[in-house]
Motif scaffolding. Structure first.
Motif, PDB file in Angstrom:
ATOM      1  N   ASP A  67       0.686  -1.140  -0.094  1.00 32.23           N
ATOM      2  CA  ASP A  67      -0.132  -0.025   0.154  1.00 32.23           C
ATOM      3  C   ASP A  67       0.705   1.127   0.055  1.00 32.23           C
ATOM      4  O   ASP A  67       1.943   1.288   0.513  1.00 32.23           O
ATOM      5  CB  ASP A  67      -0.945  -0.076   1.419  1.00 32.23           C
ATOM      6  CG  ASP A  67      -1.994  -1.278   1.314  1.00 32.23           C
ATOM      7  OD1 ASP A  67      -2.279  -1.712   0.246  1.00 32.23           O
ATOM      8  OD2 ASP A  67      -2.500  -1.627   2.299  1.00 32.23           O
ATOM      9  N   VAL A  68       0.352   2.186  -0.759  1.00 34.90           N
ATOM     10  CA  VAL A  68       1.041   3.332  -0.692  1.00 34.90           C
ATOM     11  C   VAL A  68      -0.066   4.382  -0.699  1.00 34.90           C
ATOM     12  O   VAL A  68      -0.908   4.411  -1.506  1.00 34.90           O
ATOM     13  CB  VAL A  68       2.023   3.588  -1.952  1.00 34.90           C
ATOM     14  CG1 VAL A  68       1.347   3.713  -3.210  1.00 34.90           C
ATOM     15  CG2 VAL A  68       2.788   4.991  -1.903  1.00 34.90           C
ATOM     16  N   GLY A  69       0.305   5.509  -0.154  1.00 33.11           N
ATOM     17  CA  GLY A  69      -0.620   6.804  -0.073  1.00 33.11           C
ATOM     18  C   GLY A  69      -0.273   7.605  -1.347  1.00 33.11           C
ATOM     19  O   GLY A  69       0.811   7.786  -1.556  1.00 33.11           O
ATOM     20  N   ARG A  70      -1.453   8.501  -2.006  1.00 29.76           N
ATOM     21  CA  ARG A  70      -0.993   9.242  -2.906  1.00 29.76           C
ATOM     22  C   ARG A  70      -1.921  10.704  -2.861  1.00 29.76           C
ATOM     23  O   ARG A  70      -3.010  10.562  -2.230  1.00 29.76           O
ATOM     24  CB  ARG A  70      -1.281   8.956  -4.234  1.00 29.76           C
ATOM     25  CG  ARG A  70      -0.878   9.672  -5.139  1.00 29.76           C
ATOM     26  CD  ARG A  70      -1.143   9.133  -6.754  1.00 29.76           C
ATOM     27  NE  ARG A  70      -0.482   7.881  -7.107  1.00 29.76           N
ATOM     28  CZ  ARG A  70       0.800   7.959  -7.582  1.00 29.76           C
ATOM     29  NH1 ARG A  70       1.263   9.034  -8.021  1.00 29.76           N
ATOM     30  NH2 ARG A  70       1.322   6.656  -8.068  1.00 29.76           N
ATOM     31  N   ASP A  71      -1.156  11.851  -2.758  1.00 27.99           N
ATOM     32  CA  ASP A  71      -2.114  13.311  -2.634  1.00 27.99           C
ATOM     33  C   ASP A  71      -2.927  13.256  -4.029  1.00 27.99           C
ATOM     34  O   ASP A  71      -2.336  13.319  -5.052  1.00 27.99           O
ATOM     35  CB  ASP A  71      -1.205  14.312  -2.600  1.00 27.99           C
ATOM     36  CG  ASP A  71      -1.780  15.770  -2.049  1.00 27.99           C
ATOM     37  OD1 ASP A  71      -2.901  15.871  -2.799  1.00 27.99           O
ATOM     38  OD2 ASP A  71      -1.510  16.199  -1.394  1.00 27.99           O
ATOM     39  N   THR A  78       2.777   9.237   3.067  1.00 24.32           N
ATOM     40  CA  THR A  78       2.635   7.936   4.174  1.00 24.32           C
ATOM     41  C   THR A  78       0.997   7.272   3.919  1.00 24.32           C
ATOM     42  O   THR A  78       0.093   8.482   3.811  1.00 24.32           O
ATOM     43  CB  THR A  78       3.107   8.005   5.451  1.00 24.32           C
ATOM     44  OG1 THR A  78       2.321   9.428   6.096  1.00 24.32           O
ATOM     45  CG2 THR A  78       4.481   8.510   5.413  1.00 24.32           C
ATOM     46  N   VAL A  79       0.870   6.289   4.168  1.00 25.44           N
ATOM     47  CA  VAL A  79      -0.427   5.639   4.253  1.00 25.44           C
ATOM     48  C   VAL A  79      -1.278   6.399   5.512  1.00 25.44           C
ATOM     49  O   VAL A  79      -2.345   6.311   5.542  1.00 25.44           O
ATOM     50  CB  VAL A  79      -0.435   4.032   4.642  1.00 25.44           C
ATOM     51  CG1 VAL A  79      -1.637   3.485   4.520  1.00 25.44           C
ATOM     52  CG2 VAL A  79       0.246   3.691   3.249  1.00 25.44           C
ATOM     53  N   LYS A  80      -0.520   6.315   6.507  1.00 28.51           N
ATOM     54  CA  LYS A  80      -0.995   6.893   7.731  1.00 28.51           C
ATOM     55  C   LYS A  80      -1.664   8.340   7.451  1.00 28.51           C
ATOM     56  O   LYS A  80      -2.542   8.687   7.971  1.00 28.51           O
ATOM     57  CB  LYS A  80      -0.096   6.940   8.965  1.00 28.51           C
ATOM     58  CG  LYS A  80      -0.693   7.202  10.217  1.00 28.51           C
ATOM     59  CD  LYS A  80       0.549   7.164  11.388  1.00 28.51           C
ATOM     60  CE  LYS A  80       0.200   7.265  12.721  1.00 28.51           C
ATOM     61  NZ  LYS A  80       1.107   7.113  13.446  1.00 28.51           N
ATOM     62  N   GLU A  81      -0.783   9.166   7.055  1.00 29.31           N
ATOM     63  CA  GLU A  81      -1.394  10.435   6.450  1.00 29.31           C
ATOM     64  C   GLU A  81      -2.292  10.426   5.426  1.00 29.31           C
ATOM     65  O   GLU A  81      -3.550  11.178   5.991  1.00 29.31           O
ATOM     66  CB  GLU A  81      -0.167  11.218   5.868  1.00 29.31           C
ATOM     67  CG  GLU A  81      -0.266  12.782   5.699  1.00 29.31           C
ATOM     68  CD  GLU A  81       0.764  13.678   5.041  1.00 29.31           C
ATOM     69  OE1 GLU A  81       0.656  14.660   4.675  1.00 29.31           O
ATOM     70  OE2 GLU A  81       1.885  13.155   5.269  1.00 29.31           O
ATOM     71  N   ALA A  82      -2.462   9.568   4.718  1.00 30.43           N
ATOM     72  CA  ALA A  82      -3.556   9.409   3.424  1.00 30.43           C
ATOM     73  C   ALA A  82      -4.631   9.012   4.305  1.00 30.43           C
ATOM     74  O   ALA A  82      -5.829   9.459   3.918  1.00 30.43           O
ATOM     75  CB  ALA A  82      -3.171   8.503   2.617  1.00 30.43           C
ATOM     76  N   GLU A  83      -4.815   8.253   5.309  1.00 26.50           N
ATOM     77  CA  GLU A  83      -5.829   7.690   5.918  1.00 26.50           C
ATOM     78  C   GLU A  83      -6.419   8.755   6.721  1.00 26.50           C
ATOM     79  O   GLU A  83      -7.764   9.013   7.059  1.00 26.50           O
ATOM     80  CB  GLU A  83      -5.751   6.353   6.677  1.00 26.50           C
ATOM     81  CG  GLU A  83      -5.477   5.328   5.866  1.00 26.50           C
ATOM     82  CD  GLU A  83      -4.918   4.007   6.737  1.00 26.50           C
ATOM     83  OE1 GLU A  83      -4.576   4.214   8.007  1.00 26.50           O
ATOM     84  OE2 GLU A  83      -5.115   3.104   6.194  1.00 26.50           O
ATOM     85  N   SER A  84      -5.667   9.538   7.293  1.00 23.07           N
ATOM     86  CA  SER A  84      -6.002  10.794   8.039  1.00 23.07           C
ATOM     87  C   SER A  84      -6.693  11.953   7.298  1.00 23.07           C
ATOM     88  O   SER A  84      -7.558  12.733   7.921  1.00 23.07           O
ATOM     89  CB  SER A  84      -5.084  11.476   9.123  1.00 23.07           C
ATOM     90  OG  SER A  84      -4.101  12.215   8.111  1.00 23.07           O
ATOM     91  N   GLU A 128      -8.674  14.334   0.415  1.00 21.08           N
ATOM     92  CA  GLU A 128      -7.817  14.927  -0.574  1.00 21.08           C
ATOM     93  C   GLU A 128      -6.606  13.656  -0.925  1.00 21.08           C
ATOM     94  O   GLU A 128      -6.033  13.969  -1.659  1.00 21.08           O
ATOM     95  CB  GLU A 128      -7.046  15.778   0.302  1.00 21.08           C
ATOM     96  CG  GLU A 128      -7.913  16.969   0.931  1.00 21.08           C
ATOM     97  CD  GLU A 128      -7.362  17.741   2.080  1.00 21.08           C
ATOM     98  OE1 GLU A 128      -6.231  17.357   2.438  1.00 21.08           O
ATOM     99  OE2 GLU A 128      -7.683  18.754   2.446  1.00 21.08           O
ATOM    100  N   THR A 129      -6.890  12.505  -0.478  1.00 19.05           N
ATOM    101  CA  THR A 129      -5.808  11.526  -0.680  1.00 19.05           C
ATOM    102  C   THR A 129      -6.522  10.350  -1.300  1.00 19.05           C
ATOM    103  O   THR A 129      -7.668  10.179  -0.953  1.00 19.05           O
ATOM    104  CB  THR A 129      -4.966  11.329   0.498  1.00 19.05           C
ATOM    105  OG1 THR A 129      -5.772  10.849   1.604  1.00 19.05           O
ATOM    106  CG2 THR A 129      -4.223  12.668   1.008  1.00 19.05           C
ATOM    107  N   THR A 130      -5.665   9.336  -1.564  1.00 17.43           N
ATOM    108  CA  THR A 130      -6.231   7.920  -1.848  1.00 17.43           C
ATOM    109  C   THR A 130      -4.881   6.844  -1.510  1.00 17.43           C
ATOM    110  O   THR A 130      -3.749   7.307  -1.639  1.00 17.43           O
ATOM    111  CB  THR A 130      -6.388   7.784  -3.385  1.00 17.43           C
ATOM    112  OG1 THR A 130      -5.132   7.816  -4.116  1.00 17.43           O
ATOM    113  CG2 THR A 130      -7.344   8.512  -4.064  1.00 17.43           C
ATOM    114  N   VAL A 131      -5.443   5.693  -1.059  1.00 17.72           N
ATOM    115  CA  VAL A 131      -4.441   4.596  -0.828  1.00 17.72           C
ATOM    116  C   VAL A 131      -4.470   3.472  -1.801  1.00 17.72           C
ATOM    117  O   VAL A 131      -5.634   3.257  -2.108  1.00 17.72           O
ATOM    118  CB  VAL A 131      -4.716   3.987   0.508  1.00 17.72           C
ATOM    119  CG1 VAL A 131      -3.724   2.830   1.109  1.00 17.72           C
ATOM    120  CG2 VAL A 131      -4.736   5.059   1.652  1.00 17.72           C
TER     121      VAL A 131
END
Length: 46
Positions: free
Chosen positions: A9-13, A21-27, A31-34
């Motif tokens: 898994d990777v987070g993307r703005d 980071t995935v943690k930031e994307a989940e928060s 505005e983001t996707t995993v």
């Protein structure tokens, strides 16, 4: 069969496309996707 995942898994703005980071994307779900990205050597894993 192997129990190891062939992807990670990777987070993307969503605004600028940068990896985060995935943690930031989940928060920030609006505005983001995993996404799931294949590991090296495994190519396109659907």
């Amino acid at each position: 069969m192997s129990s190891k995942r062939k992807t990670f898994d990777v987070g993307r703005d969503s605004e600028n496309g940068q990896f985060i980071t995935v943690k930031e994307a989940e928060s920030r779900p609006k505005e983001t996707t995993v996404e799931r990205v294949p590991k090296r050597g495994h190519g396109d894993t659907k």
